[in-house]
Design a protein around this motif. Structure first.
Motif, PDB file in Angstrom:
ATOM      1  N   GLY A   1     -11.169 -39.723  44.992  1.00  0.00           N
ATOM      2  CA  GLY A   1     -10.662 -40.921  44.342  1.00  0.00           C
ATOM      3  C   GLY A   1      -9.709 -41.800  45.250  1.00  0.00           C
TER       4      GLY A   1
ATOM      5  N   ARG B   1      -5.969 -45.410  44.837  1.00  0.00           N
ATOM      6  CA  ARG B   1      -6.386 -44.497  44.021  1.00  0.00           C
ATOM      7  C   ARG B   1      -6.132 -44.888  42.661  1.00  0.00           C
TER       8      ARG B   1
ATOM      9  N   PHE C   1     -11.201 -44.823  35.457  1.00  0.00           N
ATOM     10  CA  PHE C   1     -11.642 -45.888  36.249  1.00  0.00           C
ATOM     11  C   PHE C   1     -12.993 -45.348  36.952  1.00  0.00           C
ATOM     12  N   MET C   2     -13.008 -44.097  37.100  1.00  0.00           N
ATOM     13  CA  MET C   2     -14.306 -43.389  38.016  1.00  0.00           C
ATOM     14  C   MET C   2     -15.198 -43.170  36.775  1.00  0.00           C
TER      15      MET C   2
ATOM     16  N   TYR D   1     -16.955 -46.897  39.614  1.00  0.00           N
ATOM     17  CA  TYR D   1     -15.606 -46.969  40.298  1.00  0.00           C
ATOM     18  C   TYR D   1     -15.539 -48.118  41.504  1.00  0.00           C
TER      19      TYR D   1
ATOM     20  N   ASN E   1     -14.839 -51.228  39.609  1.00  0.00           N
ATOM     21  CA  ASN E   1     -13.336 -51.398  39.000  1.00  0.00           C
ATOM     22  C   ASN E   1     -12.527 -51.757  40.152  1.00  0.00           C
TER      23      ASN E   1
END
Length: 657
Positions: free
Chosen positions: A212, A237, A242-243, A255, A258
């Motif tokens: 992340g 991170r 969001f991933m 990801y 974002n």
């Protein structure tokens, strides 16, 4: 020069009421359940104003060197870009800290803020005496070996809990140590930190488990550069959703999208066609201009400078950009609460109220939505949690103005965006998504210890508003290598060789003459003019357009000497008296003003030419005035002569083209 203290509103009443009163972060917000802190008054500290950096007490050579603008600006505030703390005259209740040394005390009974407590920087000989009294001899230290010994891994191993969680969840000293294993570093070519251990990652691709974390490569200025002795790595991170795509499946493309969208929000690149919500499972999170979403994390290792470290030889250091294997500090930020800067005004600034945090665990609440944690070297060089007095130095930059039911100390500058500035300064596209490398530094394996150790492989990035190179602008307005305005001997020698009349300059580069105030000022004015002649010729750049290495990288002998001076702070644990230590006191702390504009001490005693400036005069005329006991000395920067005619610029915005 200016202070990070703005308008103080009734905060003195909070000092006794809140002192050492414990409450949990959970009682203040839904984030950080289980974290327990307490409140302590800054008046208990040996330096009650650690949020005013040592740089703020320096002179400006009657305005020929405007380092003030790099903190004290109106631009981010006027742009509505994650900042509500204008400090260059846009808000009368704060003032203009480019023009005045307006140090304000917490109240009429608190110690004066105009006194310089940064003894390690102001009087390096005192630090040397302390180290000698400990029975230590810095001349015997093998600094190169020290820089190449690892102290990060041992500290990381003391962190408990799931590495995918920001909070280790246990009451332990390393609870908020960032969940970033240095063994997983450096990041891959795309900036993502991957691990071979499944427990370190959220999901897997062909290169390993995605932790992340993603590395940021950005343009620094005058704070953490190789020439200052401290260099950074920064990693960001976002929370797990969001991933993930909308079905909850982890997806690297989502990801990336974002993170790119967040970059646009922080760098003010959103357009009318930009998405209003983040992608995938984070579709319920609004994209807010100049603000990070809740749960954002930053990990910031601060390294010593090893000029042979360019990432090509892991036995020296796995990191590029002169970043040594050893770290000075590990810093961490977590966005715990919403913060809307437009909802708060300067009168609600809570400087002087208690600092909420935990000394044993090394964290504080910045009062503007973020938790800050820090871990610094103990006497033996192992990392330990920082105290609130030490962490309060971080609030100098990483804070803002807010109002809460239980006021917590806030501070901050006019140049940050949502209490941060690394992502705002990130290079565009893939160049910015990689390990911090200080303009793609490449070591010269044949360099002598006394010569420039390597070169940059990047051009001078262009400031978006100014339309000119960031380094060029810094050299023209600071005429120095850092925010202290000092010029290292390596640069002085290079300039003396380059700037000569026979080379087409209006004069030869002059050395500073400090015996006479008039001559001193004339020399400083000439140095600024000649520096602008040099940059106009493009000589701060190599023939290939890349930045001249002399302006970024110190010779090896100078880097090791600077590291040894800092290690004196480590072995004495005198961080609260300053982390920047020079071989001799910088000239910018000495008095070289004309008699007609001579500075005085608090008691009205005038300074003599060349005398060390340890305090500045304050207003004592009207006890009923809100500026009573605040600084009342002018910096010498002339607002009637804005850049490029002069040096005044209240609208500096640290964003790149």
């Amino acid at each position: 020069m200016k202070t990070l203290i703005g308008w103080l509103a009734s905060s003195a009443l909070l000092l006794s009421a809140c002192d050492e009163r414990a409450w949990s972060v959970a009682e203040k917000s839904s984030a950080g359940v289980g974290l327990q802190g307490s409140v302590i008054s800054p008046l208990r500290f040996s330096n009650p104003y650690p949020q005013i950096p040592a740089q703020c007490y320096t002179e400006t050579s009657r305005g020929a060197q405007n380092t003030c603008q790099y903190c004290h600006t109106n631009a981010a505030y006027k742009a509505g870009l994650g900042n509500n703390n204008p400090q260059a005259g846009a808000e009368p209740r704060i003032g203009n800290f480019q023009l005045e040394y307006a140090y304000a005390p917490y109240d009429n009974y608190a110690p004066l803020a105009s006194v310089n407590h940064w003894e390690n920087t102001l009087k390096p000989e005192v630090l040397s005496q302390v180290v000698t009294s400990l029975g230590l001899d810095p001349s015997t230290w093998d600094m190169q070996t020290y820089l190449r010994s690892d102290n990060w891994q041992a500290a990381f191993q003391q962190r408990s809990g799931d590495l995918r969680a920001w909070d280790a969840g246990v009451q332990a000293p390393f609870r908020l140590f960032p969940a970033l294993d240095p063994q997983d570093l450096p990041a891959k070519a795309d900036g993502f930190v991957r691990s071979m251990q499944a427990k370190h990652g959220f999901f897997q691709d062909e290169h390993g488990w995605l932790t992340g974390w993603r590395a940021l490569n950005f343009m620094p200025y005058g704070i953490f550069t190789p020439l200052t002795g401290s260099v950074s790595g920064v990693y960001i991170r976002l929370p797990a959703k969001f991933m993930q795509d909308e079905t909850g499946r982890f997806d690297l493309a989502v990801y990336k999208a974002n993170l790119d969208l967040l970059e646009q929000a922080i760098q003010d690149r959103l357009t009318a066609d930009s998405p209003q919500q983040y992608w995938g499972k984070a579709h319920d999170v609004k994209v807010e201009r100049g603000l990070y979403p809740l749960g954002t994390e930053f990990a910031h290792p601060l390294h010593y400078v090893d000029v042979q470290a360019d990432g090509s030889d892991p036995s020296i250091s796995p990191f590029p950009g002169t970043r040594s294997r050893r770290v000075k500090e590990i810093r961490y930020m977590y966005k715990a609460r919403p913060w809307q800067p437009s909802q708060f005004r300067p009168a609600e600034k809570a400087e002087g109220s208690g600092i909420y945090g935990n000394d044993e665990q090394g964290w504080v609440d910045n009062g503007a939505g973020w938790l800050l944690a820090g871990f610094i070297e103990d006497k033996q060089g192992a990392l330990r949690p920082q105290t609130r007095e030490e962490m309060m130095q971080c609030l100098a930059c990483h804070s803002g103005i807010t109002r809460t039911e239980f006021p917590t100390f806030t501070s901050g500058t006019g140049n940050t965006i949502d209490s941060t500035w690394a992502l705002a300064r990130k290079f565009s596209s893939s160049l910015g998504w990689q390990e911090m490398n200080y303009l793609s530094y490449q070591a010269d394996k044949t360099a002598l210890p006394s010569t420039v150790p390597g070169q940059a492989r990047q051009a001078d990035p262009i400031n978006r508003n100014l339309g000119m190179g960031e380094l060029r602008y810094f050299l023209e307005t600071v005429v120095g290598a850092s925010l202290y305005g000092e010029m290292p001997a390596s640069i002085e020698a290079w300039l003396a060789h380059e700037i000569r009349q026979e080379q087409g300059y209006s004069a030869d580069w002059p050395s500073l003459m400090n015996a006479d105030a008039t001559a001193f000022q004339q020399v400083q004015d000439l140095r600024q003019r000649l520096m602008r002649e040099l940059t106009a010729k493009g000589k701060h750049l190599q023939d290939n357009g890349h930045i001249q290495g002399v302006f970024l990288y110190p010779p090896q002998q100078d880097a090791l000497a600077a590291a040894a001076r800092y290690r004196q702070v480590v072995v004495s644990q005198r961080y609260h008296f300053g982390k920047d230590v020079f071989a001799i006191t910088p000239w910018a702390y000495r008095h070289f003003r004309e008699p007609i504009e001579a500075l005085t001490k608090v008691d009205g005693t005038p300074y003599q030419t060349g005398e060390l400036i340890t305090e500045r005069a304050v207003e004592l005329d009207d006890p009923a005035s809100f500026t009573y006991r605040a600084g009342n000395t002018r910096t010498g920067i002339d607002e009637s002569r804005p850049y490029p005619v002069g040096n005044y610029n209240p609208e500096y915005l640290p964003l790149l083209k």
